[in-house]
Design a protein around this motif. Structure first.
Motif: not given
Length: 493
Positions: A356, A359-361, A363-364
Motif C-alpha cells: 500500500g 502504491y501511494h508513492k 501515484s504521488k
C-alpha cells in the motif's frame, strides 16, 4: 467440588492439535468421589514421537469416540467444579478450543497444582509432575497417560489440602478437632460454606489464592503484580537465574503484564515461557516514544531468548531499490528478514502495508507500476495505457528523467524534517523527555527538568544518552509522529 483433569494430545498446539485421551477425577474436598476416563479419536494421525511418549497409537483410538460424543459428559461432570490440573492453562486451553469448535463457550474457575505446590511445599528441586511425585512419595503409574497423571494429581491435590489444614492447626492450637478436620467446601457451586462445616482459614485461603492466581506464572506472586506501575516504560521478565528472557514496553506496564498472564496459552512452548518467569523488573520512561525506542535498544543489546523466538524482526517488510541493465531504478516491496540480504530503504510492519505504501508513492510521484513490480506484464503497464505513465515500462521515457522522480520518492521516505527534537512527558511531573534526530539520523534520548530551555540543537545533544541509529528506530519515530501524540516537535533548519 474440584474436577482434576489430565489430557493427552496429538501435539502441543491447541489451535491445530487434538485430544487423544482425557481423564477426570471429581474431588469433594475430602476424597475422590467419581472418575471418568476415555480415549478420544482425534480425527487425524498421531505423530510417532507422541506415540513414543504416551504409548497411544492410531489403532487404539480408531474406534474411540470423537470429542463431540464425550463433550456432554465433560460438561456435566465438571459443572460447578473448579478445573484443577498440573500446569492448568495447557489442559484448560485444549478443552476450551475443542468446545469452541463445537460452538460452546466452556468456562470454569481454574486451579494449578504447580502454583499450589510451590506455595505449600516450597524448596522442591522440580515441580514437574513426575519429579514432584517421586520426591514426595506419590505413586505415579501410567506416566503420560491421562488416567495415570490425573490420579497422581488427585493424590497430590488431596495432600496439598491436608498440608494447609495441618499448617492451620499448628498456627491455631485453640482450634477444635472438628475445625481442624473440616473440609474445604467454601468453593462449592453455591459459593457458600455449608453451615455444618467450618473450614480452616488457612486452608480456604491457600486454595482461594491458588484459584485467584491461577493465571499468574507459578513464581510470580499477586503482590509482585500489584506493585507494577501503571505508567509508561519498559519491563523485563527474568528466569530463576535472574537472566532477562523477555523485554516489553507499554504505556501502562501493569495492564500490559496483566494481559500477558490472562491469555490462554496455545502451545507447550508458550506455557514454558510463562512458567519460566520468576521475576519482573521495569524502568519508567514517561514518554511512549522513549519506551518504544528503549525497548528496541534493549532487545538488540540483551537478545532475550523469547524476544528472538517471537520477534526476529520488528518490521518484517520493506521497500527496496534495484537498477536494471537499461539504467532504470526499480522500487519494489518484499520481506525484510535474514533470508533477504538487501537493506530496505524503509521498513514496514508487514507486506500488505508495504504494498500500500508503494502504491501511494507510485501515484504521488507518477512512477511506473511495472517498474515497481505492481503490474505484471510483458508489455506496457496499465497506467501507460490510460496516459498516466510516461512510458518507462516500454523504454519511451529516458531512464535519467524517470530516475529523478524515483529519487524524489526515496527522499520522501525520510523524516519530514532533517533535524528535530521531540519533547514529551518525563518520568515525573517536573521532567521532560527529549528525543533528538539530526540530519535524518537518530542520536538518542534523555531527560531534562521542566524549566529546561534551549535554542540550539547542540544544547539538546548535550543532555541525551547516545543510542544507535537503525531501520527499526527510524520506523518507530516515523510511525509515532504520524499518530495523534501530544509531544512538541521542535524543528531545526
Amino acid at each position: 467440588m474440584y474436577a482434576i483433569i489430565d489430557l493427552e494430545t496429538t501435539g502441543g498446539q491447541p489451535t491445530q492439535d487434538r485430544i487423544t485421551e482425557l481423564a477426570i477425577f471429581i474431588h469433594d474436598g475430602d476424597k475422590v468421589v467419581d472418575h471418568y476416563e476415555t480415549l478420544v479419536n482425534p480425527g487425524r494421525a498421531i505423530p510417532f514421537f507422541i506415540t513414543q511418549l504416551t504409548g497411544i497409537n492410531d489403532d487404539m483410538v480408531r474406534d474411540a469416540p470423537r470429542f463431540h460424543e464425550v463433550a456432554r459428559k465433560v460438561v456435566e461432570m465438571t459443572e460447578g467444579c473448579v478445573f484443577v490440573a498440573h500446569n492448568v492453562r495447557f489442559d484448560y486451553s485444549f478443552l476450551k478450543k475443542e468446545f469452541a469448535d463445537l460452538g460452546y463457550n466452556y468456562s470454569r474457575k481454574t486451579l494449578c497444582t504447580v502454583r499450589l505446590s510451590r506455595s505449600l511445599i516450597p524448596g522442591q528441586p522440580s515441580y514437574s509432575l513426575g519429579k514432584l511425585c517421586q520426591n514426595i512419595g506419590i505413586p505415579l503409574e501410567g506416566r503420560h497417560r491421562a488416567a495415570g497423571d490425573a490420579a497422581a494429581t488427585a493424590i497430590l491435590f488431596d495432600r496439598l489440602l491436608k498440608i494447609s489444614q495441618q499448617d492451620e492447626a499448628l498456627a491455631n492450637p485453640d482450634l477444635s478437632p472438628a475445625d481442624t478436620l473440616a473440609t474445604v467446601d467454601a468453593l462449592a457451586p453455591s459459593g457458600r460454606t455449608p453451615a455444618t462445616k467450618k473450614p480452616s482459614a488457612r486452608r480456604v485461603t491457600a486454595v482461594q489464592e491458588a484459584i485467584k492466581t491461577a493465571l499468574l506464572p507459578p513464581n510470580i506472586t499477586p503482590e509482585k503484580v500489584a506493585a507494577l506501575p501503571q505508567e509508561a516504560g519498559v519491563y523485563y521478565f527474568h528466569n530463576e537465574q535472574g537472566e532477562v528472557i523477555y523485554v516489553g514496553k507499554s504505556i501502562n506496564i501493569y495492564k500490559r503484564i496483566q494481559q500477558h498472564f490472562a491469555v490462554d496459552y496455545k502451545s507447550r512452548k508458550s506455557l514454558e515461557f510463562k512458567n519460566s518467569i520468576s521475576d519482573i523488573t521495569w524502568e519508567l520512561t514517561g514518554s511512549e516514544l522513549v519506551a518504544l525506542l528503549y525497548e528496541s535498544a534493549e532487545i538488540k543489546r540483551m537478545k532475550p531468548f523469547y524476544n528472538r523466538a517471537q520477534r526476529r524482526s520488528v518490521f518484517p517488510a520493506g521497500i527496496y531499490l534495484r537498477q536494471d541493465e537499461q539504467g532504470y531504478k526499480h522500487l519494489y516491496y518484499g520481506r525484510a528478514d535474514a533470508d533477504n540480504p538487501a537493506t530496505p530503504l524503509i521498513a514496514l510492519a508487514n507486506q500488505f502495508k508495504a504494498k500500500g505504501f508503494l502504491y501511494h508513492k507510485v501515484s504521488k510521484y507518477n512512477l511506473c507500476q511495472k517498474l515497481c513490480d505492481l503490474y505484471k506484464t510483458q508489455g506496457s503497464c496499465f497506467d501507460y495505457q490510460v496516459h498516466r505513465c510516461k512510458g518507462a515500462c516500454v523504454g519511451l521515457e529516458p531512464a535519467a528523467e524517470y530516475n529523478l522522480r524515483v529519487d524524489e520518492a526515496i527522499e520522501s521516505f525520510t523524516f519530514e524534517h532533517g533535524s528535530f527534537v521531540v519533547i514529551g512527558q518525563g518520568r515525573r511531573e517536573d521532567e521532560k523527555s527529549i528525543v533528538v534526530v539530526e540530519n535524518g539520523r537518530y542520536l538518542g534520548f534523555g531527560y531534562v527538568d521542566g524549566e529546561f530551555s534551549a535554542r540550539r540543537l547542540a544544547d539538546f545533544r548535550e543532555v541525551i544518552t547516545a543510542y544507535g541509529d537503525n531501520k527499526d528506530v527510524q520506523q518507530i519515530i516515523r510511525q509515532y509522529l504520524r499518530t495523534k501524540h501530544k509531544d512538541k516537535v521542535k524543528v531545526f533548519k
